[in-house]
Design a protein around this motif. Sequence first.
Motif, mmCIF file in Angstrom:
data_model
loop_
_atom_site.group_PDB
_atom_site.id
_atom_site.type_symbol
_atom_site.label_atom_id
_atom_site.label_comp_id
_atom_site.label_asym_id
_atom_site.label_seq_id
_atom_site.Cartn_x
_atom_site.Cartn_y
_atom_site.Cartn_z
ATOM 1 N N THR A 117 -21.645 3.325 15.120
ATOM 2 C CA THR A 117 -21.391 1.946 15.739
ATOM 3 C C THR A 117 -20.778 2.440 17.027
ATOM 4 O O THR A 117 -21.175 1.658 17.930
ATOM 5 C CB THR A 117 -20.659 1.127 14.795
ATOM 6 O OG1 THR A 117 -21.353 0.865 13.599
ATOM 7 C CG2 THR A 117 -20.217 -0.094 15.495
ATOM 8 N N SER A 118 -19.759 3.572 17.021
ATOM 9 C CA SER A 118 -18.967 3.748 18.110
ATOM 10 C C SER A 118 -20.089 4.205 19.142
ATOM 11 O O SER A 118 -19.962 4.025 20.495
ATOM 12 C CB SER A 118 -18.275 4.863 17.786
ATOM 13 O OG SER A 118 -17.313 5.231 18.959
ATOM 14 N N LEU A 119 -20.889 5.132 18.660
ATOM 15 C CA LEU A 119 -21.946 5.928 19.932
ATOM 16 C C LEU A 119 -22.798 4.667 20.401
ATOM 17 O O LEU A 119 -23.336 4.854 21.435
ATOM 18 C CB LEU A 119 -22.676 6.976 19.120
ATOM 19 C CG LEU A 119 -21.802 8.287 19.067
ATOM 20 C CD1 LEU A 119 -22.591 9.355 18.385
ATOM 21 C CD2 LEU A 119 -21.248 8.754 20.432
ATOM 22 N N ALA A 120 -23.095 3.470 19.382
ATOM 23 C CA ALA A 120 -24.216 2.696 19.875
ATOM 24 C C ALA A 120 -23.430 1.839 20.860
ATOM 25 O O ALA A 120 -24.172 1.316 21.761
ATOM 26 C CB ALA A 120 -24.349 1.609 18.789
ATOM 27 N N ARG A 121 -21.991 1.662 20.854
ATOM 28 C CA ARG A 121 -21.065 0.903 22.127
ATOM 29 C C ARG A 121 -20.846 1.855 23.456
ATOM 30 O O ARG A 121 -20.995 1.446 24.401
ATOM 31 C CB ARG A 121 -20.036 0.544 21.517
ATOM 32 C CG ARG A 121 -20.195 -0.573 20.682
ATOM 33 C CD ARG A 121 -18.995 -1.407 20.402
ATOM 34 N NE ARG A 121 -18.946 -2.715 19.629
ATOM 35 C CZ ARG A 121 -18.845 -2.696 18.031
ATOM 36 N NH1 ARG A 121 -18.337 -1.682 17.582
ATOM 37 N NH2 ARG A 121 -18.921 -3.805 17.542
ATOM 38 N N ASP A 122 -20.913 3.113 22.993
ATOM 39 C CA ASP A 122 -20.299 4.238 24.099
ATOM 40 C C ASP A 122 -21.305 5.497 23.670
ATOM 41 O O ASP A 122 -20.563 6.498 23.181
ATOM 42 C CB ASP A 122 -18.945 4.496 24.038
ATOM 43 C CG ASP A 122 -18.057 3.234 24.194
ATOM 44 O OD1 ASP A 122 -18.489 2.407 25.071
ATOM 45 O OD2 ASP A 122 -17.181 2.921 23.414
ATOM 46 N N PRO A 123 -22.354 5.510 24.176
ATOM 47 C CA PRO A 123 -23.383 6.626 23.841
ATOM 48 C C PRO A 123 -22.892 8.108 24.451
ATOM 49 O O PRO A 123 -23.441 9.281 23.789
ATOM 50 C CB PRO A 123 -24.689 6.260 24.296
ATOM 51 C CG PRO A 123 -24.749 4.584 24.549
ATOM 52 C CD PRO A 123 -23.264 4.519 24.888
ATOM 53 N N TYR A 124 -21.995 8.004 25.189
ATOM 54 C CA TYR A 124 -21.829 9.281 25.847
ATOM 55 C C TYR A 124 -20.300 9.841 25.583
ATOM 56 O O TYR A 124 -19.990 10.575 26.472
ATOM 57 C CB TYR A 124 -22.035 9.414 27.634
ATOM 58 C CG TYR A 124 -23.583 8.811 27.889
ATOM 59 C CD1 TYR A 124 -24.654 9.503 27.540
ATOM 60 C CD2 TYR A 124 -23.838 7.591 28.231
ATOM 61 C CE1 TYR A 124 -25.831 9.244 27.815
ATOM 62 C CE2 TYR A 124 -25.408 7.183 28.399
ATOM 63 C CZ TYR A 124 -26.321 8.040 28.262
ATOM 64 O OH TYR A 124 -27.290 7.495 28.265
ATOM 65 N N VAL A 125 -19.697 9.176 24.615
ATOM 66 C CA VAL A 125 -18.371 9.588 24.762
ATOM 67 C C VAL A 125 -18.156 10.941 23.865
ATOM 68 O O VAL A 125 -18.474 10.993 22.590
ATOM 69 C CB VAL A 125 -17.411 8.448 23.953
ATOM 70 C CG1 VAL A 125 -15.918 8.840 23.626
ATOM 71 C CG2 VAL A 125 -17.367 7.229 24.792
ATOM 72 N N CYS A 126 -17.628 11.857 24.231
ATOM 73 C CA CYS A 126 -17.767 13.275 23.695
ATOM 74 C C CYS A 126 -16.695 13.391 22.395
ATOM 75 O O CYS A 126 -17.256 13.782 21.334
ATOM 76 C CB CYS A 126 -17.196 14.327 24.774
ATOM 77 S SG CYS A 126 -18.115 14.745 26.191
ATOM 78 N N GLU A 127 -15.697 12.545 22.464
ATOM 79 C CA GLU A 127 -15.114 12.354 21.214
ATOM 80 C C GLU A 127 -15.716 11.827 19.929
ATOM 81 O O GLU A 127 -15.560 12.481 18.981
ATOM 82 C CB GLU A 127 -13.485 11.453 21.138
ATOM 83 C CG GLU A 127 -12.675 12.234 22.339
ATOM 84 C CD GLU A 127 -12.852 11.779 23.594
ATOM 85 O OE1 GLU A 127 -11.967 12.012 24.729
ATOM 86 O OE2 GLU A 127 -13.888 11.209 24.058
ATOM 87 N N ALA A 128 -16.421 10.912 20.274
ATOM 88 C CA ALA A 128 -17.504 10.268 19.240
ATOM 89 C C ALA A 128 -18.517 11.052 18.740
ATOM 90 O O ALA A 128 -18.673 11.202 17.430
ATOM 91 C CB ALA A 128 -18.079 9.127 19.647
ATOM 92 N N LEU A 129 -19.171 11.794 19.723
ATOM 93 C CA LEU A 129 -20.063 12.944 19.385
ATOM 94 C C LEU A 129 -19.507 14.141 18.315
ATOM 95 O O LEU A 129 -20.074 14.475 17.446
ATOM 96 C CB LEU A 129 -20.635 13.479 20.492
ATOM 97 C CG LEU A 129 -21.414 12.872 21.568
ATOM 98 C CD1 LEU A 129 -21.934 13.370 22.625
ATOM 99 C CD2 LEU A 129 -22.834 12.332 20.589
ATOM 100 N N HIS A 130 -18.127 14.325 18.595
ATOM 101 C CA HIS A 130 -17.422 15.463 18.013
ATOM 102 C C HIS A 130 -17.139 14.857 16.581
ATOM 103 O O HIS A 130 -17.305 15.522 15.518
ATOM 104 C CB HIS A 130 -16.079 15.435 18.951
ATOM 105 C CG HIS A 130 -15.230 16.632 18.068
ATOM 106 N ND1 HIS A 130 -14.438 16.363 17.426
ATOM 107 C CD2 HIS A 130 -15.346 17.956 18.082
ATOM 108 C CE1 HIS A 130 -13.757 17.275 16.769
ATOM 109 N NE2 HIS A 130 -14.270 18.534 17.467
ATOM 110 N N THR A 131 -16.827 13.711 16.518
ATOM 111 C CA THR A 131 -16.414 12.970 15.209
ATOM 112 C C THR A 131 -17.742 12.877 14.366
ATOM 113 O O THR A 131 -17.868 13.211 13.068
ATOM 114 C CB THR A 131 -15.904 11.589 15.259
ATOM 115 O OG1 THR A 131 -14.946 11.707 15.882
ATOM 116 C CG2 THR A 131 -15.847 10.897 13.903
ATOM 117 N N GLY A 132 -18.958 12.608 15.003
ATOM 118 C CA GLY A 132 -20.194 12.765 14.298
ATOM 119 C C GLY A 132 -20.632 13.755 13.714
ATOM 120 O O GLY A 132 -21.138 14.058 12.532
#
Length: 298
Positions: free
Chosen positions: A161-176
């Motif tokens: 859901t986080s990446l759906a809102r902000d697809p290019y946020v590195c921290e969210a990619l890292h969490t994923g």
Amino acid sequence: MAILPRTLLTQPAPAAVAAVALLGFTLLGMTAHEQLQREQLHATYVSPCADLEAELGARPYWQEVEYVRYAYCLGEHQDDRGAVDVASEGLQRYPGSGALYHLKGYHEIGLREFSAAVETLEAGLRAVPNPKSGVMENNLAWSYLWTGEGGTERARALYKTSLARDPYVCEALHTGLFVEFEIARSSEGIAQAEAWRNFQSLRNRYQDCENRDAGWETAAETASAAVLFAESERLMATVWDQQGLGLTMRLTAINLRRNFPAASVAAMCRDAMPLTDLREVCIDEVQGAMRVTRSHRR
């Protein structure tokens, strides 16, 4: 990785328009007892943001955005506890403030109070079920990784859901990456294959994150990601991107040697590696990479 509070000041809703866009609540009065407690506290504590506090005026009349600014300032001065306390006070008056929930949860993560962060961010998502950014979902998923609460499927739903809102946020990619790694190594069959596919997709997207600024948080984040890449290679018993793996760890090691020569690798792995069984692995691999890159310069 947890998304930094500075994000609040670059996204529209939680900054200058927060009091209007997020809420319609009126300011509550402050009791005489609360005022006395605050005066006693101020008698022994000098805030690093005293100038801002003076600019904002009497706290009983602060708007939501003023609590956000002051808590953010305390965080910028490494006063995590102060930021948590101010955000908590603001939430008593503005209980629908996504910005204040984020600030409180983020600084609870900074204090390593992960269970408290889970409680805060869960409450924030109940109060603001459709936030304008993916900050709270990401930071909640990151907190779940540290506490083991919520389950990996809940963490997966949050980071997606986080990446759906902000697809290019590195921290969210890292969490994923961490969420999919945990699912992959604790499952089998179709579920495991799906997790590894998701992991590889996130890894490919994360490549653009590896050349960011040389800040400490970035160095810690990329180091823990590099450890995951190495461990995934071992678990899958294959080498599908050995060159990329080496590059990630090499960039981390060079960054640490160049910009943080006296930093503790153990402290970095403690802060960036939520998987307890991989913390010693993180230390060994980062220190080994630093030795290798140092010897190559000679």
